[in-house]
Design a protein around this motif. Structure first.
Motif, short mmCIF file in Angstrom:
data_model
loop_
_atom_site.label_atom_id
_atom_site.label_comp_id
_atom_site.label_asym_id
_atom_site.label_seq_id
_atom_site.Cartn_x
_atom_site.Cartn_y
_atom_site.Cartn_z
N ILE A 2 -2.21 -2.36 3.22
CA ILE A 2 -3.46 -3.34 3.33
C ILE A 2 -4.02 -2.59 4.41
O ILE A 2 -3.33 -1.98 5.13
CB ILE A 2 -2.44 -4.51 3.37
N VAL A 3 -4.69 -3.61 4.84
CA VAL A 3 -5.33 -3.28 5.83
C VAL A 3 -5.45 -4.28 7.40
O VAL A 3 -4.58 -5.08 7.85
CB VAL A 3 -7.52 -4.56 6.40
N ARG A 4 -4.74 -3.07 8.23
CA ARG A 4 -3.88 -2.85 9.52
C ARG A 4 -4.64 -2.61 10.68
O ARG A 4 -5.07 -1.88 10.55
CB ARG A 4 -2.75 -2.72 9.26
N MET A 5 -3.97 -3.52 12.03
CA MET A 5 -4.82 -2.13 12.81
C MET A 5 -3.90 -1.43 13.42
O MET A 5 -3.06 -1.24 13.08
CB MET A 5 -5.11 -3.79 13.88
N ARG A 6 -5.02 -0.30 15.01
CA ARG A 6 -4.65 0.83 14.96
C ARG A 6 -3.92 0.37 16.26
O ARG A 6 -2.98 -0.04 16.43
CB ARG A 6 -5.44 2.07 14.66
N GLU A 53 -10.49 -7.70 9.88
CA GLU A 53 -9.68 -6.88 8.72
C GLU A 53 -10.56 -7.66 6.93
O GLU A 53 -10.51 -9.47 7.04
CB GLU A 53 -8.49 -7.46 8.80
N ALA A 54 -10.94 -6.97 7.28
CA ALA A 54 -11.60 -6.74 5.90
C ALA A 54 -11.25 -8.05 4.44
O ALA A 54 -12.01 -8.64 4.16
CB ALA A 54 -13.01 -5.86 5.07
N ASP A 55 -10.23 -7.78 4.06
CA ASP A 55 -9.06 -8.35 3.35
C ASP A 55 -9.61 -9.39 3.38
O ASP A 55 -8.86 -10.54 2.58
CB ASP A 55 -7.94 -7.25 3.38
N GLY A 70 -19.02 -3.65 13.28
CA GLY A 70 -17.65 -3.43 12.60
C GLY A 70 -16.56 -4.17 12.57
O GLY A 70 -16.72 -4.95 12.66
N LEU A 71 -16.28 -3.67 10.82
CA LEU A 71 -14.61 -4.64 10.07
C LEU A 71 -13.90 -2.60 9.76
O LEU A 71 -14.83 -2.19 9.78
CB LEU A 71 -15.06 -4.79 8.73
N MET A 72 -12.89 -3.36 9.99
CA MET A 72 -11.35 -2.94 9.40
C MET A 72 -11.54 -2.70 7.75
O MET A 72 -11.62 -4.06 7.31
CB MET A 72 -10.28 -3.17 10.12
N HIS A 73 -11.41 -1.32 7.58
CA HIS A 73 -11.63 -1.39 5.39
C HIS A 73 -10.29 -0.74 4.87
O HIS A 73 -10.48 0.96 5.67
CB HIS A 73 -12.33 -0.54 5.31
N SER A 74 -9.90 -1.15 4.08
CA SER A 74 -9.09 -0.18 3.01
C SER A 74 -10.40 0.34 1.97
O SER A 74 -11.64 0.37 2.40
CB SER A 74 -8.48 -0.17 2.24
N ARG A 75 -9.91 1.44 1.08
CA ARG A 75 -11.06 1.99 0.33
C ARG A 75 -11.75 1.12 -0.99
O ARG A 75 -12.67 0.87 -0.52
CB ARG A 75 -9.84 2.85 -0.85
N ALA A 76 -10.57 -0.44 -1.19
CA ALA A 76 -10.89 -1.12 -2.06
C ALA A 76 -11.90 -1.97 -1.22
O ALA A 76 -12.90 -2.22 -1.94
CB ALA A 76 -9.25 -1.97 -2.21
N THR A 77 -11.52 -2.57 0.32
CA THR A 77 -12.25 -3.49 0.52
C THR A 77 -13.91 -2.52 1.05
O THR A 77 -14.88 -3.34 0.93
CB THR A 77 -11.67 -3.93 1.56
N VAL A 102 -19.16 -16.41 9.31
CA VAL A 102 -18.97 -16.21 10.01
C VAL A 102 -19.69 -14.84 10.94
O VAL A 102 -20.06 -14.66 11.84
CB VAL A 102 -18.07 -17.44 10.96
N MET A 103 -18.83 -14.30 9.76
CA MET A 103 -18.23 -12.58 10.96
C MET A 103 -19.56 -12.22 10.10
O MET A 103 -19.56 -10.92 9.26
CB MET A 103 -16.83 -12.68 9.86
N THR A 104 -20.28 -12.60 10.25
CA THR A 104 -21.94 -11.22 9.88
C THR A 104 -22.20 -10.36 10.76
O THR A 104 -22.24 -10.14 11.82
CB THR A 104 -23.11 -12.56 9.50
#
Length: 457
Positions: free
Chosen positions: A338-342, A247-249, A309-316, A260-262
């Motif tokens: 906030i950035v959450r899984m689905r 989660e990007a936030d 890939g990572l999970m994002h909101s518009r801001a992140t 680490v998460m590159t």
């Protein structure tokens, strides 16, 4: 509502503004032992506005739509004050405006089912569990249904009106023998109608039987083992141990984990694919758009063993130069998204269950999830129950199985992925940032992993 929101947003004195209005109706029935603990139906409604001014958010909540113009003014004023002291301004990644209406699809609308009928259903399941054995000393049966209607509008021209149904059922049993107490449960949930809760007698009896069987199970001996995780436990593992650190936030607040998460870094075997699916009709918490009005889309967190890939909101997404993924979610109208899984899952491989067992002289087959915790890349999970694997065959039932380790080491130690697959939404939910329980689904095939640390509970 559309005209009201449009007029209010047109006058918003902000660089960007949005309104989210929610209407929620729910009912709940709960039994414990032979006692009815809850029989209730409720409705609530409320909303939240966000105004972005000079890179700062201002937020206000309300319960009367007539308050929206004033709340937008308040939010904009708060944002201006916050912007004076802002060191890291917020910017939003661009998205195309959307106009859409989504209605709940249910075979049997639970809103049309009398509360008394729901009580009788839950009581019948409860009696099945209680009557299974004299060693069943307690039960917990809980039925809930919820329908959430969310209306979202912003100053960019988006207007979305979407409904999401949710039905959950918990069937739990507690057994006792000579002072030894064991428990077992079935946790079920879908974005469905009342029909989902019907016909679960076998699940109720399975929980009762397992609780009694655990009284005769031996505690596991701690050590390092080759372990096979069933789809439920593997799904919980990939959600809790790996999903949250994608989660990007979270990564933007944690510089060591961000290094680490590159993207492009190998995290597992080539056969490993981890998906964060945007919209799967019928699964818990699913709707086509997130709580920023962004279409949900499918992303691969890991593709052929590589972080992609990572999970994002518009801001992140703006801050990292990526595209929004539709992962901005709020548990209710009182919270900002906030950035959450689905729907987070491991794609199936090619091995049969017999092939997974083959070659294991002594190992553990761990089934179900009974809780756990994670701390950055370290995890601890308790299996609901387990079985020995001896000479490639399933053996005696085990209990008190606790798995611990480093998520990155564990991903690298995956040996085989099953050709089966299960995606499950339990009755609980995901917690983050004080927002819980948020409906999610997890999934996986059976997964074989070498050198897993097992400790007795």
């Amino acid at each position: 509502m559309e005209a009201l929101l449009g007029q209010a947003l047109a006058k918003a004195d902000a660089d960007y503004a949005e309104v989210r209005w929610e209407e929620v109706s729910r009912s709940r029935v709960a039994f414990q032992r032979d006692q009815l603990m809850a029989l209730e139906a409720s409705r609530e409604a409320g909303g939240i506005v966000r105004a972005l001014v000079n890179g700062a958010w201002g937020i206000a909540v309300f319960t009367d739509p007539d308050e929206i113009p004033e709340k937008l003014r308040q939010a904009a004023a708060l944002a201006r004050k916050a912007a004076r002291h802002l060191k890291d301004p917020i910017r939003l990644a661009p998205v195309s405006p959307v106009r859409d209406t989504v209605r709940a699809e249910m075979k049997q609308d639970f809103r049309e089912v009398p509360l008394e009928e729901k009580r009788k259903l839950a009581e019948a399941y409860n009696q099945l569990i209680l009557g299974y054995s004299k060693e069943i000393v307690s039960t917990s049966v809980r039925y809930t249904d919820t329908i959430r209607r969310v209306i979202f509008a912003n100053t960019e021209g988006t207007y979305i009106d979407q409904e999401t149904p949710d039905v959950t059922l918990v069937l739990a049993a507690v057994a006792r023998r000579n002072g030894d107490i064991q428990q077992a449960f079935e946790s079920l949930g879908e974005a469905a109608g009342y029909e989902f809760a019907l016909g679960k007698e076998e699940k109720a009896l399975a929980a009762a039987k397992r609780a009694v069987d655990l009284l005769s199970a031996q505690p596991v001996k701690g050590g390092r083992y080759t372990v096979i995780l069933d789809p439920e436990l593997a799904g919980v593992f990939i959600h809790e141990a790996f999903g949250h650190i994608c989660e990007a936030d979270f990564l933007l607040r944690n510089e060591p984990m961000r290094r680490v998460m590159t993207l492009g870094k190998r995290f597992g075997v080539e056969a490993l694919n981890v998906v964060e699916e945007g919209y799967l009709p019928g699964r818990r918490g699913n709707s086509p758009y997130d709580d920023e009005g962004v279409p949900r889309r499918k992303i691969y967190l890991i593709k052929e063993g590589v972080l992609t890939g990572l999970m994002h909101s518009r801001a992140t997404a703006h801050k990292t130069g990526m595209e929004p993924t539709g992962n901005a979610r709020a548990v209710s109208w009182e919270h900002e998204p906030i950035v959450r899984m689905r729907n987070t899952y491991i794609e199936p491989g090619e091995a049969s269950f017999e092939e997974l067992l083959k070659g294991i002289d002594y190992g553990i087959y761990a089934k179900g999830a009974f809780g756990g915790q994670t701390e950055f890349e370290q995890f601890t999970f308790s299996a609901a129950y387990a079985y020995e694997i001896r000479g490639g065959e399933l053996g005696a039932m085990l209990r008190d199985v606790v798995l611990t380790g480093n998520v990155f080491d564990t991903l690298r130690n995956i040996e085989l992925l099953g050709d089966d697959f299960q995606l499950k939404g339990g009755a609980g939910g995901c917690g983050k940032g004080g927002q819980s329980p948020l409906p999610v689904t997890d999934g996986a095939p059976h997964v074989r992993i070498r050198d897993v640390i097992i400790g007795g509970g």
